[in-house]
Each structure stands twice: as structure tokens, then as C-alpha cells.
Design a protein around this motif. Structure first.
Motif, PDB file in Angstrom:
ATOM      1  N   ARG A  55      -9.346   7.475  -9.257  1.00  0.00           N
ATOM      2  CA  ARG A  55      -9.101   6.377 -10.201  1.00  0.00           C
ATOM      3  C   ARG A  55      -7.805   5.625  -9.838  1.00  0.00           C
ATOM      4  NH1 ARG A  55      -9.517   9.071 -14.589  1.00  0.00           N
ATOM      5  NH2 ARG A  55      -7.316   9.404 -14.979  1.00  0.00           N
ATOM      6  N   ALA A  56      -6.749   6.348  -9.501  1.00  0.00           N
ATOM      7  CA  ALA A  56      -5.474   5.714  -9.123  1.00  0.00           C
ATOM      8  C   ALA A  56      -5.637   4.891  -7.851  1.00  0.00           C
ATOM      9  CB  ALA A  56      -4.392   6.772  -8.941  1.00  0.00           C
ATOM     10  N   PHE A  57      -6.376   5.420  -6.889  1.00  0.00           N
ATOM     11  CA  PHE A  57      -6.581   4.706  -5.633  1.00  0.00           C
ATOM     12  C   PHE A  57      -7.397   3.436  -5.864  1.00  0.00           C
ATOM     13  CE2 PHE A  57      -6.446   8.921  -3.029  1.00  0.00           C
ATOM     14  CZ  PHE A  57      -5.108   9.081  -3.360  1.00  0.00           C
ATOM     15  N   GLN A  58      -8.436   3.530  -6.693  1.00  0.00           N
ATOM     16  CA  GLN A  58      -9.261   2.354  -6.978  1.00  0.00           C
ATOM     17  C   GLN A  58      -8.444   1.275  -7.692  1.00  0.00           C
ATOM     18  OE1 GLN A  58     -12.384   4.431  -9.061  1.00  0.00           O
ATOM     19  NE2 GLN A  58     -13.743   4.401  -7.290  1.00  0.00           N
ATOM     20  N   GLN A  59      -7.581   1.677  -8.614  1.00  0.00           N
ATOM     21  CA  GLN A  59      -6.720   0.718  -9.306  1.00  0.00           C
ATOM     22  C   GLN A  59      -5.754   0.058  -8.332  1.00  0.00           C
ATOM     23  OE1 GLN A  59      -4.958   3.186 -12.337  1.00  0.00           O
ATOM     24  NE2 GLN A  59      -6.678   2.931 -13.746  1.00  0.00           N
ATOM     25  N   ARG A  60      -5.229   0.838  -7.408  1.00  0.00           N
ATOM     26  CA  ARG A  60      -4.283   0.297  -6.435  1.00  0.00           C
ATOM     27  C   ARG A  60      -4.991  -0.673  -5.493  1.00  0.00           C
ATOM     28  NH1 ARG A  60      -0.022  -2.016  -5.905  1.00  0.00           N
ATOM     29  NH2 ARG A  60       0.999  -1.788  -3.909  1.00  0.00           N
ATOM     30  N   ILE A  61      -6.205  -0.336  -5.077  1.00  0.00           N
ATOM     31  CA  ILE A  61      -6.981  -1.242  -4.227  1.00  0.00           C
ATOM     32  C   ILE A  61      -7.211  -2.566  -4.942  1.00  0.00           C
ATOM     33  CG2 ILE A  61      -9.279  -1.650  -3.230  1.00  0.00           C
ATOM     34  CD1 ILE A  61      -9.292   1.419  -2.558  1.00  0.00           C
ATOM     35  N   ALA A  62      -7.578  -2.511  -6.215  1.00  0.00           N
ATOM     36  CA  ALA A  62      -7.814  -3.740  -6.985  1.00  0.00           C
ATOM     37  C   ALA A  62      -6.538  -4.583  -7.065  1.00  0.00           C
ATOM     38  CB  ALA A  62      -8.320  -3.394  -8.384  1.00  0.00           C
ATOM     39  N   ALA A  63      -5.402  -3.930  -7.292  1.00  0.00           N
ATOM     40  CA  ALA A  63      -4.130  -4.654  -7.369  1.00  0.00           C
ATOM     41  C   ALA A  63      -3.780  -5.287  -6.017  1.00  0.00           C
ATOM     42  CB  ALA A  63      -3.012  -3.717  -7.825  1.00  0.00           C
ATOM     43  N   LEU A  64      -3.998  -4.556  -4.938  1.00  0.00           N
ATOM     44  CA  LEU A  64      -3.699  -5.093  -3.607  1.00  0.00           C
ATOM     45  C   LEU A  64      -4.632  -6.247  -3.249  1.00  0.00           C
ATOM     46  CD1 LEU A  64      -2.959  -1.782  -1.677  1.00  0.00           C
ATOM     47  CD2 LEU A  64      -1.319  -3.600  -2.229  1.00  0.00           C
ATOM     48  N   GLU A  65      -5.895  -6.147  -3.656  1.00  0.00           N
ATOM     49  CA  GLU A  65      -6.827  -7.246  -3.402  1.00  0.00           C
ATOM     50  C   GLU A  65      -6.402  -8.500  -4.162  1.00  0.00           C
ATOM     51  OE1 GLU A  65     -10.623  -5.455  -4.272  1.00  0.00           O
ATOM     52  OE2 GLU A  65     -10.852  -4.769  -2.198  1.00  0.00           O
ATOM     53  N   GLN A  66      -5.921  -8.320  -5.383  1.00  0.00           N
ATOM     54  CA  GLN A  66      -5.419  -9.454  -6.165  1.00  0.00           C
ATOM     55  C   GLN A  66      -4.205 -10.071  -5.477  1.00  0.00           C
ATOM     56  OE1 GLN A  66      -6.589 -11.076  -8.881  1.00  0.00           O
ATOM     57  NE2 GLN A  66      -4.874 -12.466  -8.660  1.00  0.00           N
ATOM     58  N   GLN A  67      -3.303  -9.224  -4.989  1.00  0.00           N
ATOM     59  CA  GLN A  67      -2.126  -9.722  -4.268  1.00  0.00           C
ATOM     60  C   GLN A  67      -2.545 -10.474  -3.010  1.00  0.00           C
ATOM     61  OE1 GLN A  67       0.171  -6.106  -3.683  1.00  0.00           O
ATOM     62  NE2 GLN A  67       1.651  -6.772  -5.221  1.00  0.00           N
TER      63      GLN A  67
END
Length: 130
Positions: A94-106
């Protein structure tokens, strides 16, 4: 004579761990203050176990991809070989998926900023040529 089948405990000094992972003693002490590492103490010397070494490796990997210390602590605290780390793996996922989403937004924001700057450069270059 009884021989143990367990791996001998290898204790590392703070200097050894710092050299291996290219971190400062201050970093290791900070992670200790945060409850992420728990070295053995012999007088004034800190001695780090294989467990501490493995935890440090995971901490540094987590930090490298932008996880917070709170997220890393949550994952580390769920270590439970009895359930094959099922809860730990679920929280990590879950933490990794959230981080991926944040990085994709960036990434989208960076691409937009680059496009804006490229357009501005093109206008300025055209203006300077006239």
C-alpha cells in the motif's frame, strides 16, 4: 561437544556500518532515537546485529524512494515470520502504491513545467531574433 546450527551473531561497530552503507554516525544515532534500530550497548560502544543491518538496509531503501520514517517504521514493526510477513507485505504494498501515485503526479507536473518553459524559450528566442 554440542555445535550450534545457528549462525554466529556478527556484531558490527558504528564505524563498520557507516562505511558499509555510506552513512554518518549521526544518521545511525538518529535512526536509533526514532526506534528504528536497537544496537547492543557495551559501555560506550554501539554494536549492531545482523537484524540491525537488515533494518538499516530497508530504511535506506525506503528513504531513497521517498517513504517517510513513519511509513518505514510501520512496515518494519510488522515483521512476523510466523505469518510469512503477510501484514508487513500488505502495508508495504500500500505504501509503495501510494508513493508511485505521488511520483506519477510529480512527473506530470514536471512535464507540464518543462513544456511551459520550452514554449517561453521559443517565444523569447523568436523575439530576440527580430
Amino acid at each position: 561437544m554440542t555445535t550450534s546450527l545457528r549462525r554466529p551473531t556478527t556484531l558490527l561497530t558504528i564505524g563498520q556500518l557507516c562505511r558499509e552503507f555510506e552513512v554518518t554516525p549521526r544518521t545511525l544515532r538518529y535512526y536509533e532515537e526514532q526506534g528504528l534500530l536497537a544496537p547492543e550497548r557495551r559501555e560506550q560502544q554501539r554494536l549492531y546485529s545482523r537484524r540491525d543491518r537488515a533494518r538499516l538496509q530497508l530504511i535506506l531503501r525506503g528513504r531513497r524512494v521517498g517513504l517517510s520514517l513513519a511509513q518505514i517504521r510501520e512496515v518494519l514493526d510488522l515483521h512476523n515470520p510466523a505469518d510469512q510477513d503477510a501484514a508487513q507485505n500488505a502495508v508495504a504494498l500500500r505504501a509503495f502504491q501510494q508513493r508511485i501515485a505521488a511520483l506519477e503526479q510529480q512527473r506530470e507536473e514536471v512535464v507540464g513545467a518543462i513544456e511551459t518553459l520550452e514554449a517561453a524559450c521559443a517565444r523569447l528566442e523568436a523575439h530576440l531574433q527580430h
